[in-house]
Write a protein that holds these residues in place. Structure first.
Motif, short mmCIF file in Angstrom:
data_model
loop_
_atom_site.label_atom_id
_atom_site.label_comp_id
_atom_site.label_asym_id
_atom_site.label_seq_id
_atom_site.Cartn_x
_atom_site.Cartn_y
_atom_site.Cartn_z
N LYS A 202 0.83 -1.21 0.00
CA LYS A 202 0.00 0.00 0.00
C LYS A 202 0.87 1.26 0.00
O LYS A 202 0.70 2.17 0.83
N ASP A 203 1.85 1.27 -0.94
CA ASP A 203 2.78 2.39 -1.15
C ASP A 203 3.75 2.60 0.00
O ASP A 203 4.50 3.58 0.02
N GLN A 204 3.76 1.71 0.98
CA GLN A 204 4.72 1.81 2.08
C GLN A 204 5.87 0.82 1.84
O GLN A 204 5.64 -0.37 1.65
N VAL A 205 7.11 1.31 1.81
CA VAL A 205 8.27 0.44 1.60
C VAL A 205 8.55 -0.36 2.87
O VAL A 205 8.82 0.21 3.93
N VAL A 206 8.44 -1.66 2.76
CA VAL A 206 8.65 -2.54 3.92
C VAL A 206 10.06 -3.11 3.91
O VAL A 206 10.73 -3.17 4.94
N VAL A 207 10.52 -3.54 2.74
CA VAL A 207 11.87 -4.11 2.59
C VAL A 207 12.50 -3.48 1.36
O VAL A 207 11.87 -3.41 0.29
N ASP A 208 13.74 -3.06 1.48
CA ASP A 208 14.45 -2.50 0.33
C ASP A 208 15.94 -2.58 0.62
O ASP A 208 16.45 -1.88 1.49
N GLY A 209 16.64 -3.48 -0.06
CA GLY A 209 18.06 -3.60 0.20
C GLY A 209 18.75 -4.59 -0.72
O GLY A 209 18.13 -5.23 -1.58
N LYS A 210 20.06 -4.71 -0.53
CA LYS A 210 20.87 -5.60 -1.34
C LYS A 210 20.86 -7.00 -0.73
O LYS A 210 21.04 -7.16 0.48
N LEU A 211 20.63 -8.00 -1.57
CA LEU A 211 20.56 -9.38 -1.11
C LEU A 211 21.94 -9.88 -0.66
O LEU A 211 22.98 -9.38 -1.12
N TYR A 212 21.93 -10.90 0.18
CA TYR A 212 23.18 -11.49 0.68
C TYR A 212 24.01 -12.05 -0.46
O TYR A 212 25.24 -11.95 -0.46
N ASP A 213 23.34 -12.62 -1.47
CA ASP A 213 24.05 -13.18 -2.62
C ASP A 213 23.12 -13.10 -3.82
O ASP A 213 21.92 -12.81 -3.69
N LYS A 214 23.63 -13.37 -5.00
CA LYS A 214 22.83 -13.27 -6.21
C LYS A 214 21.74 -14.34 -6.26
O LYS A 214 21.89 -15.44 -5.74
N VAL A 215 20.62 -13.97 -6.94
CA VAL A 215 19.51 -14.91 -7.13
C VAL A 215 19.14 -14.96 -8.61
O VAL A 215 19.54 -14.11 -9.40
N LYS A 216 18.37 -15.98 -8.97
CA LYS A 216 17.84 -16.09 -10.32
C LYS A 216 16.47 -15.40 -10.31
O LYS A 216 15.46 -16.00 -9.94
#
Length: 329
Positions: A202-216
């Motif tokens: 609902k337009d609120q950023v809950v999670v935003d960051g760089k992952l621990y390692d690469k993903v597919k």
């Protein structure tokens, strides 16, 4: 000794079934392509006088037999029979021990199955109660930046933060979080790239960051059901993560259970693993491995074959060295 023809001789022995085949090929060649067997008359320009060819064979055989005795002690028939008796006794003891172990394992399996059945019956009632409790849990839970983590969310091999819980296997990471009542795919936005994860509710950023390692990212998915957002991240490579988002609380990677069930491998790999486990068990019991058993079967057939120097004698595996997948005498 001249060894430049070894590869040719080894190939002939392999193609003809062993030493007997090699000797048959050699003497067949002498018969067909040489005058080795021809007993000549005085003045003949081919062949050998009677008895010379056989003496030549005996002299050459004795020459290399003497070379062998310089390295290996000559054994008597009495010494061989004593060793054979000891070997046969050990084999009998090993067979009896193996039979006893198999019976014990069979009984243990039966007892384990009975125990599991009892435990399943006892736990079934507990599971029914737990399901009912989960269904009756309060659904309208307030969603804040520091949301409450559902106690039944899976955190196997993972952990939990103020925003989400997570679990992992060797190949994927599963992130779960509670969202407000009425949340759906229209007002939730999940952005997954190879290196980052962003979640907006609902337009609120809950999670935003760089992952621990690469993903597919193209194999990673998300879904929402009963106010629970589930994000499955397919790892770029099989490894262990200490956290989901860099900077969040990390877990102790040394405590992660990273074994892989045998059923997760393809059928060919499963077969190879089972063979290795079988051969290891055989070695621990002092028994021959699969390849050594096959080689012994070949040697048994050649032992009493026509023309074999051992024909008529009891089979003795101790005369052969089966190390490194090669047969040595």
């Amino acid at each position: 000794m001249v060894d430049r023809f070894d590869e040719h001789f080894f190939l002939i022995a392999k193609e003809t079934g062993g030493i007997e085949g090699l000797l048959n090929s050699l003497f067949s060649f002498l018969l067909r392509r040489t005058d080795y067997y021809y007993e000549c008359d005085p003045g003949d320009k081919m062949g050998f006088p009677p008895g010379v060819a056989l003496n030549m064979l005996g002299n050459i055989f004795k020459k290399y037999q003497d070379e062998h005795y310089k390295v290996h002690k000559k054994k008597s028939a009495q010494e061989y029979n004593q060793k054979l008796e000891i070997y046969q006794k050990k084999q009998k003891e090993l067979q009896e021990k193996q039979k006893e172990q198999e019976e014990q394992q069979k009984q243990a399996q039966i007892q384990e199955q009975q125990k599991k059945q009892i435990q399943q019956n006892e736990s079934q009632g507990q599971q029914d109660v737990k399901i009912k409790q989960e269904q009756n849990q309060q659904k309208n839970e307030s969603f804040t930046h520091k949301q409450k983590i559902d106690p039944y969310i899976n955190t196997y091999n993972g952990g939990q933060t103020e925003k989400y819980s997570w679990s992992q296997s060797g190949n994927d990471v599963v992130v779960t979080m509670k969202v407000p009542e009425g949340s759906n795919k229209k007002n939730i936005k999940v952005i997954i790239t190879a290196n980052t994860l962003t979640v907006k509710v609902k337009d609120q950023v809950v999670v935003d960051g760089k992952l621990y390692d690469k993903v597919k990212s193209d194999e990673s998915v998300w879904s929402i059901e009963e106010n629970l957002l589930t994000i499955t991240l397919e790892k770029g490579q099989e490894n262990i993560w200490k956290t989901v988002i860099q900077g969040d609380q990390e877990i102790d990677a040394t405590k992660v259970e990273n074994t892989k069930p045998l059923e997760d491998f393809d059928s060919e790999t499963q077969g190879a693993i089972r063979k290795i486990m079988y051969d290891q068990q055989r070695k621990q019991q002092g028994l021959p491995t699969t390849e050594e058993e096959q080689q012994l079967e070949i040697l048994k057939k050649a032992w009493d074959a026509e023309g074999s120097p051992f024909k008529g004698q009891p089979f003795d595996p101790s005369k052969f060295n089966l190390s490194n997948g090669q047969i040595q005498f």
